[in-house]
Design an enzyme around this catalytic site. Structure first.
Site, short mmCIF file in Angstrom:
data_model
loop_
_atom_site.label_atom_id
_atom_site.label_comp_id
_atom_site.label_asym_id
_atom_site.label_seq_id
_atom_site.Cartn_x
_atom_site.Cartn_y
_atom_site.Cartn_z
N ASP A 188 -4.69 -4.46 5.93
CA ASP A 188 -4.99 -5.34 4.81
C ASP A 188 -3.80 -6.25 4.53
OD1 ASP A 188 -6.64 -6.35 2.79
OD2 ASP A 188 -5.69 -5.09 1.28
N MET A 208 -0.32 1.33 5.07
CA MET A 208 -1.15 1.78 6.19
C MET A 208 -2.30 0.81 6.40
SD MET A 208 -2.94 5.51 6.51
CE MET A 208 -1.36 6.29 6.16
N SER A 261 0.86 -1.18 0.00
CA SER A 261 0.00 0.00 0.00
C SER A 261 0.89 1.23 0.00
CB SER A 261 -0.95 -0.03 1.21
OG SER A 261 -1.85 1.05 1.15
#
Length: 356
Positions: free
Chosen positions: A292, A289, A170
């Site tokens: 996930d 962040m 991410s």
């Protein structure tokens, strides 16, 4: 006690656009614009002298491009950079990807004129505040070619035959992925499935751009295509707005609900791999962040996969890897420069891994 304001340097060559940015940011009580630059050279001078908390950066600048500014700042005065760019112009889109690979932390779309009143402005303020909390690291792209094996060390991996790599990332992911892929040869035998979170306006051409950064072919996965067998080099990415899953030896794209506020979601891919290809998989969770990918990485580890997580020191944001590590999902926690060597080692036939 009132917290200090977040100090922002605004870099934009258009006077009209720059005034709008400054006005929006200064209107928030938690932000203060401490400098304005109209070209790349001035941006570097002000960043070095003012030491802002965040830089908002246009890509198309006189004297030195936004990419050049990003490379310099991240090498000599590391500062969180929020690219404020357009996703409509393909040239600017590619430069945005280059800036993310050079260490910019995130990208925010320029106003389209179609947003309801205040929506774009609130989004910009929120993006600047998030960027200000990111601890950036020195990012010198010239070091990429020299990071094959730190101190000549190799990591021994038990003799399970592997046929597939899965990577999730991410915030900070574009730079980390480029670092890894540039260390893998064009004949790397394990196909790679990749999920990365990039805002949809900017994700449309990301696979095409990444293809130009790597010796491996990179493209978006197609619904219903067969999972490439071992010996088929290449990277297949989850396309924007679709989950990537595996079923009956094929890749499927799903528009089902978001997971962890993400679609595509790393967890969705990792969990389907755990059900169908666990022991064949090497999975890697990179900087990002949120959480996930953490639960999916744990499912893969329980299914017999080799699971890797990027360490804190080399992560732009240690959110996702930290979640995975804390729940015991990672077999190995590695600095970024050790991940490609580990993948190379994992790709070797089991009987060859011990023959050193």
């Amino acid at each position: 006690m009132i917290p200090p304001k977040i100090r922002v340097l605004v870099v934009e060559d258009s006077v009209t656009a720059r005034k709008h940015l400054v006005s929006v940011l200064n209107a928030d009580p938690g932000l203060a614009v401490i400098g304005e630059a109209e070209d790349g050279k001035r941006a570097i001078e002000l960043c070095r002298s003012l030491r802002p908390d965040v830089v908002t950066l246009d890509m198309m600048l006189p004297l030195l491009s936004g990419v050049g500014v990003t490379e310099y700042i991240m090498a000599y005065c590391p500062t969180p950079i929020l690219v404020v760019s357009s996703s409509v112009n393909r040239g600017e889109l590619y430069k945005t990807y280059d800036a993310l690979a050079a260490g910019a932390v995130d990208v925010f779309e320029k106003p389209s004129g179609r947003d309801p009143d205040g929506v774009w402005e609130r989004g910009l303020v929120a993006a600047v505040k998030i960027a200000s909390r990111i601890h950036v690291i020195t990012h010198v792209r010239g070091k990429l070619a020299s990071l094959n094996h730190v101190n000549g060390a190799h990591i021994a991996i038990p003799g399970t035959p592997r046929s597939l790599i899965a990577i999730g990332a991410s915030t900070g992911g574009p730079a980390a992925i480029v670092d890894i892929l540039r260390e893998l040869p064009g004949n790397f035998p394990l196909p790679i499935l990749l999920v990365i979170h990039i805002g949809e306006p900017f994700s449309s051409a990301f696979a095409e751009w990444l293809d130009g950064q790597s010796k491996l072919r990179v493209r978006y996965a197609r619904d219903g295509e067969a999972i490439p067998p071992r010996g088929t080099p290449g990277v297949l990415m989850a396309p924007p707005g679709s989950h990537l899953v595996t079923a009956h030896g094929h890749l499927c794209l799903k528009n089902s609900a978001e997971r962890n506020s993400c679609r595509p979601s790393i967890d969705v891919l990792f969990e389907t791999l755990a059900r169908h290809h666990g022991a064949e998989t090497v999975a890697c969770l990179l900087t990002g962040m949120g959480k996930d990918g953490a639960a999916g990485l744990l499912a893969l580890r329980r299914a017999g996969a080799l699971t890797l997580a990027q360490d804190e020191a080399s992560s732009v944001i240690f959110g996702m890897p930290r979640e995975a590590i804390e729940m015991g999902a990672a077999d190995r926690v590695l600095p970024l420069d050790q991940i490609a060597p580990t993948l190379l080692d994992a790709a070797r036939e089991p009987e060859l891994r011990g023959a050193r």
